[in-house]
Enzyme design. Structure first.
Site, mmCIF file in Angstrom:
data_model
loop_
_atom_site.group_PDB
_atom_site.id
_atom_site.type_symbol
_atom_site.label_atom_id
_atom_site.label_comp_id
_atom_site.label_asym_id
_atom_site.label_seq_id
_atom_site.Cartn_x
_atom_site.Cartn_y
_atom_site.Cartn_z
ATOM 1 N N GLY A 1 -37.472 97.011 -45.435
ATOM 2 C CA GLY A 1 -37.433 97.142 -46.889
ATOM 3 C C GLY A 1 -36.592 96.062 -47.553
ATOM 4 N N THR B 1 -35.061 108.905 -42.422
ATOM 5 C CA THR B 1 -36.229 108.868 -41.523
ATOM 6 C C THR B 1 -36.006 107.897 -40.357
ATOM 7 O OG1 THR B 1 -37.629 109.339 -43.410
ATOM 8 C CG2 THR B 1 -38.731 108.464 -41.466
ATOM 9 N N ILE B 2 -35.648 106.667 -40.657
ATOM 10 C CA ILE B 2 -35.461 105.668 -39.601
ATOM 11 C C ILE B 2 -34.096 105.851 -38.933
ATOM 12 C CG2 ILE B 2 -35.348 103.177 -39.088
ATOM 13 C CD1 ILE B 2 -38.171 104.164 -39.932
ATOM 14 N N GLY C 1 -49.220 89.866 -44.801
ATOM 15 C CA GLY C 1 -49.489 88.616 -44.072
ATOM 16 C C GLY C 1 -48.266 87.698 -44.074
ATOM 17 N N GLN D 1 -45.548 105.206 -38.824
ATOM 18 C CA GLN D 1 -44.561 104.499 -39.643
ATOM 19 C C GLN D 1 -43.132 104.986 -39.421
ATOM 20 O OE1 GLN D 1 -46.632 106.842 -40.867
ATOM 21 N NE2 GLN D 1 -45.358 108.269 -42.008
ATOM 22 N N SER E 1 -40.859 95.518 -41.004
ATOM 23 C CA SER E 1 -41.386 96.849 -41.353
ATOM 24 C C SER E 1 -42.320 97.400 -40.274
ATOM 25 C CB SER E 1 -42.168 96.746 -42.661
ATOM 26 O OG SER E 1 -43.398 96.084 -42.390
ATOM 27 N N CYS E 2 -42.709 98.643 -40.459
ATOM 28 C CA CYS E 2 -43.628 99.293 -39.508
ATOM 29 C C CYS E 2 -44.947 98.527 -39.405
ATOM 30 C CB CYS E 2 -43.886 100.737 -39.937
ATOM 31 S SG CYS E 2 -44.182 100.937 -41.700
ATOM 32 N N HIS F 1 -50.306 104.783 -40.646
ATOM 33 C CA HIS F 1 -51.094 103.739 -41.291
ATOM 34 C C HIS F 1 -52.276 103.421 -40.372
ATOM 35 C CE1 HIS F 1 -47.599 102.898 -43.819
ATOM 36 N NE2 HIS F 1 -46.878 102.512 -42.792
ATOM 37 N N ARG G 1 -50.277 105.054 -45.298
ATOM 38 C CA ARG G 1 -49.916 106.434 -45.665
ATOM 39 C C ARG G 1 -49.164 106.376 -46.994
ATOM 40 N NH1 ARG G 1 -45.450 105.014 -46.718
ATOM 41 N NH2 ARG G 1 -43.544 105.089 -45.480
#
Ligand code: NAD
Length: 335
Positions: free
Chosen positions: A111, A13-14, A196, A300, A140-141, A221, A169
């Site tokens: 990840g 995907t990425i 956070g 994402q 991350s996204c 998201h 998602r």
């Protein structure tokens, strides 16, 4: 101009999006992408003209499938100046010794843990700190989407405290193995969530707490953001600051859901329907009892792609100014 030689390890995907974005730039080029199996994605990579590399043990399978590989992943790594590791979370860590042995730079994705690279990256927040580094993690996204708005608002008004609730998602659109398909899942149940603390790996002084849930959708998201600010300001002042960010898009005109944002991305003929920008509902930007509130949607699959290009540029010292890298990346992408 001699272009930086970039390899993408993990063409999923990425990885496939990063490969196309790198190829669109004039100061870097893709020298190879890796696939573990000779599936439809490998066939498309071949049609797009990428040299495909595979684990040494699988080279025969690629040959048999009519998608001959150019060599092993180790060979690809050795030919590159920098590897963008886009393997699934946790696998990237296993590849570190491979990159160290070959003496090449590497970027990991969100990840992986911050400690693996030692530097967590977001272009507007900390581009300059990545200049010349050997190892960087593009966050991350969700963290990218948060840093892109928190950093400029902090600069303009001072952020005393951020609270964010993330509706995540469940899976990416091509994933048939995970759910939920009919439930809302507090994730994690034990609060606060990791999002956070992840923002703090990029902007350490920000006081932020997050909660998250997984919802049965594949399309984006959604963040409900609340910030206590140090300076008094109006919603219009906030709109001006966010509107000056090229990777923030205000949405309105009847767009009332993530589904319509994705339809809009199709309509404006974005590759793979990608929406590289944070999508903020302009009308949601509100100051209430001195605190800021807004909704933003995060695609994402694509939001981290421009940041990967900028991270390459910083690490390879192709551009010392983050703002200039943003302009260059965005222009080449058509953003
Ligand atoms: P993906 O599963 O879509 O793609 C991973 C690719 O790596 C696949 O093509 C797989 O075949 C390949 N692969 C697996 N093991 C490999 C190995 N040992 N060597 C080489 N290739 C291998 O995963 P993804 O969604 O693209 O995620 C990649 C990274 O990006 C993860 O760290 C993830 O957390 C992060 N990320 C994902 C998203 C997202 O929403 N998809 C968003 C931002 C960041």
């Amino acid at each position: 101009m001699v272009k930086a030689k970039i390899a993408v390890n993990g063409y999923g995907t990425i990885g496939k999006r990063v490969a196309d974005a790198v190829q669109a730039q004039d100061d870097m080029k893709i020298i190879g992408v890796s696939k573990t199996k000779p599936n439809y994605e490998a066939a498309v990579a071949q049609q797009l003209g990428y040299d495909i590399y595979a684990p040494a043990a699988n080279l025969g399978a690629f040959e048999k499938a009519g998608i001959p590989a150019a060599g092993s992943i180790e060979e690809m790594v050795e030919k590159s100046d920098l590897v963008v590791d886009c393997t699934p979370g946790g696998i990237g860590e296993e590849n570190k010794s491979l990159y160290e042995k070959a003496g090449v730079k590497a970027i990991w994705q969100g990840g992986e843990d911050h400690e693996l690279a030692g530097y967590s990256f977001n272009t507007v927040s900390n581009y300059e700190g990545a200049l010349g580094l050997d190892f960087v993690r593009v966050v991350s996204c969700n963290t990218t989407g948060l840093c892109r708005v928190i950093y400029p608002i902090d600069k303009a008004f001072g952020v005393n405290k951020v609270r964010v609730t993330l509706a995540r998602r469940a899976v990416d659109p091509n994933d048939i193995k995970k759910g939920p398909i009919n439930a809302i899942v507090p994730d994690p149940i034990k609060l606060p969530s990791h999002h956070g603390p992840d923002v703090k790996t990029v902007i350490p002084h920000i006081n932020i707490t997050s909660t998250a849930m997984k919802i049965p959708t594949t399309l984006m998201h959604l963040h409900a953001v609340n910030m206590e600010l140090n300076k008094e300001c109006t919603a219009e002042d906030v709109r001006k600051v966010l509107g000056s960010q090229s990777r923030v898009r205000f949405i309105g005109q009847g767009i009332s859901s993530t589904a319509e944002i994705m339809e809009f991305a199709r309509d404006i003929k974005r590759p793979r329907n990608d929406m590289w920008e944070n999508c903020i509902w302009s009308d949601s930007i509100t100051i209430n009892e001195g605190e800021l509130y807004f909704f933003q949607a995060i695609h994402q699959e694509s939001i981290v792609v421009p940041e990967n290009v900028d991270a390459i540029r910083a690490m390879m010292e192709l551009e010392s100014d983050g703002a200039k890298s943003i302009l260059k990346t965005d222009k080449a992408l058509g953003l």
